[in-house]
Design an enzyme around this catalytic site. Sequence first.
Site, PDB file in Angstrom:
ATOM      1  CB  SER A   1     -77.668   3.281  42.011  1.00 36.28           C
ATOM      2  OG  SER A   1     -77.559   4.691  42.002  1.00 36.28           O
TER       3      SER A   1
ATOM      4  CE1 TYR B   1     -82.942   3.638  41.448  1.00 34.93           C
ATOM      5  CE2 TYR B   1     -81.222   5.098  42.287  1.00 34.93           C
ATOM      6  CZ  TYR B   1     -81.659   4.159  41.357  1.00 34.93           C
ATOM      7  OH  TYR B   1     -80.812   3.745  40.360  1.00 34.93           O
TER       8      TYR B   1
HETATM    9  N1  NAP Z   1     -79.655   5.502  34.124  1.00 36.38           N
HETATM   10  C1  NAP Z   1     -78.963   5.850  35.183  1.00 36.38           C
HETATM   11  O1  NAP Z   1     -78.469   6.991  35.274  1.00 36.38           O
HETATM   12  C2  NAP Z   1     -78.759   4.864  36.309  1.00 36.38           C
HETATM   13  C3  NAP Z   1     -77.875   5.223  37.328  1.00 36.38           C
HETATM   14  C4  NAP Z   1     -77.667   4.333  38.363  1.00 36.38           C
HETATM   15  C5  NAP Z   1     -78.288   3.099  38.373  1.00 36.38           C
HETATM   16  N2  NAP Z   1     -79.153   2.783  37.377  1.00 36.38           N
HETATM   17  C6  NAP Z   1     -79.801   1.468  37.446  1.00 36.38           C
HETATM   18  O2  NAP Z   1     -79.627   0.803  36.205  1.00 36.38           O
HETATM   19  C7  NAP Z   1     -80.697  -0.105  35.987  1.00 36.38           C
HETATM   20  C8  NAP Z   1     -81.261   0.092  34.590  1.00 36.38           C
HETATM   21  O3  NAP Z   1     -81.806   1.395  34.521  1.00 36.38           O
HETATM   22  P1  NAP Z   1     -82.017   2.214  33.171  1.00 36.38           P
HETATM   23  O4  NAP Z   1     -81.348   3.503  33.356  1.00 36.38           O
HETATM   24  O5  NAP Z   1     -81.696   1.390  32.008  1.00 36.38           O
HETATM   25  O6  NAP Z   1     -83.585   2.486  33.288  1.00 36.38           O
HETATM   26  P2  NAP Z   1     -84.734   2.389  32.198  1.00 36.38           P
HETATM   27  O7  NAP Z   1     -84.245   2.825  30.877  1.00 36.38           O
HETATM   28  O8  NAP Z   1     -85.899   3.078  32.824  1.00 36.38           O
HETATM   29  O9  NAP Z   1     -85.001   0.832  32.140  1.00 36.38           O
HETATM   30  C9  NAP Z   1     -85.591   0.161  33.209  1.00 36.38           C
HETATM   31  C10 NAP Z   1     -85.786  -1.287  32.812  1.00 36.38           C
HETATM   32  O10 NAP Z   1     -86.475  -1.957  33.883  1.00 36.38           O
HETATM   33  C11 NAP Z   1     -87.588  -2.634  33.327  1.00 36.38           C
HETATM   34  N3  NAP Z   1     -88.708  -2.690  34.262  1.00 36.38           N
HETATM   35  C12 NAP Z   1     -89.327  -1.655  34.889  1.00 36.38           C
HETATM   36  N4  NAP Z   1     -90.366  -2.101  35.607  1.00 36.38           N
HETATM   37  C13 NAP Z   1     -90.398  -3.450  35.429  1.00 36.38           C
HETATM   38  C14 NAP Z   1     -91.264  -4.478  35.882  1.00 36.38           C
HETATM   39  N5  NAP Z   1     -92.330  -4.216  36.663  1.00 36.38           N
HETATM   40  N6  NAP Z   1     -91.020  -5.750  35.511  1.00 36.38           N
HETATM   41  C15 NAP Z   1     -89.974  -6.039  34.687  1.00 36.38           C
HETATM   42  N7  NAP Z   1     -89.123  -5.108  34.221  1.00 36.38           N
HETATM   43  C16 NAP Z   1     -89.338  -3.823  34.582  1.00 36.38           C
HETATM   44  C17 NAP Z   1     -87.991  -1.830  32.084  1.00 36.38           C
HETATM   45  O11 NAP Z   1     -88.602  -2.652  31.125  1.00 36.38           O
HETATM   46  P3  NAP Z   1     -90.148  -2.613  30.688  1.00 36.38           P
HETATM   47  O12 NAP Z   1     -90.629  -1.212  30.807  1.00 36.38           O
HETATM   48  O13 NAP Z   1     -90.146  -3.183  29.305  1.00 36.38           O
HETATM   49  O14 NAP Z   1     -90.779  -3.538  31.683  1.00 36.38           O
HETATM   50  C18 NAP Z   1     -86.608  -1.447  31.554  1.00 36.38           C
HETATM   51  O15 NAP Z   1     -86.095  -2.486  30.767  1.00 36.38           O
HETATM   52  C19 NAP Z   1     -81.719   0.154  37.094  1.00 36.38           C
HETATM   53  O16 NAP Z   1     -81.588  -0.825  38.104  1.00 36.38           O
HETATM   54  C20 NAP Z   1     -81.302   1.520  37.625  1.00 36.38           C
HETATM   55  O17 NAP Z   1     -81.663   1.700  38.971  1.00 36.38           O
HETATM   56  C21 NAP Z   1     -79.408   3.630  36.335  1.00 36.38           C
END
Ligand code: NAP
Length: 268
Positions: free
Chosen positions: A135, A148
Amino acid sequence: MELAGRKALLTGATGGLGRAIALALAGHGAELTLSARQAEALEALAAELPGSGHRVLPADLAEPDAAEHLAAEAGQVDVLVANAGLPGAGLLTDFSAEEVKRALRVNLEAPMLLAQALFPAMVERGEGHLVFVASLSGKSASPRTSIYSATKFGLRGFALGLRPDLGPQGVGVSLVSPGFVRGAGMFADSGAKPPPGMGTARPEQVGAAVVKAVKSNRLEVAVAPLHQRVMAHAGLVSPSVADRAQSGSAGQKAAKAVADGHAKTGKR
Ligand SMILES: NC(=O)c1ccc[n+]([C@@H]2O[C@H](COP(=O)([O-])OP(=O)(O)OC[C@H]3O[C@@H](n4cnc5c(N)ncnc54)[C@H](OP(=O)(O)O)[C@@H]3O)[C@@H](O)[C@H]2O)c1
């Protein structure tokens, strides 16, 4: 490294960015092993992807030894995309010790252990790629991101240190570092608005960034509008300037809105 015919393990596949990454990898011919906790959502995504041979391996990466088990069950993995993550947003006092440990385990420990378990076979085959979804919060911290940012700074340090160790053995290591993403994913789910003037990226851009990282062996691909990338880089070069800019009432207010939005989703 070309993706056609390669076996890719993607964590966090049920999430907003996970879905976009899965579509991008499968669209370039990779055969995917999709992982997250929600088995049904994984099956639905696997059935929707272009190509064939996709499968699912549900895992809760907050559980001890889960990363090692997932790596063992996955079999051959040519490309790891460690994408699963928790927002860990809010004041440190808002979190229990268990919640802090969970964020550290899912966001930092699990990617490190997956990499550790998977890279030796890649070295033996003389090729492979590890992608860590970090991120811009891994470059520059802001209010209410202590947990985070700790995980994403750590992940960034891990990948940057690992890359020169594995590169000479034929294994690439990349970071994909998104800023605020609209439309899907944890920030969009929070319902919060990005701080004024920051702009947002689309999930598809994150998917394309992962493909680019693997195909061109990029060290880091930042996914955000120019202004946001410049601000994050300024914070990296001069944390004191970023601290002064973000500690005022406008910065605190914007950060609170984002953290409150994340809290409402129930994701810690
Ligand atoms: N969205 C943004 O704006 C943004 C910006 C910068 C970086 N990121 C990074 O991008 C990545 C993906 O984020 P996202 O935005 O797609 O978030 P999201 O929609 O909340 O998805 C998070 C994912 O992580 C999985 N997860 C959460 N807890 C888990 C656990 N205990 N064991 C296994 N899997 C787990 C969830 O799956 P289940 O609930 O099915 O387990 C889901 O597939 C993350 O690393 C985040 O930090 C996102």
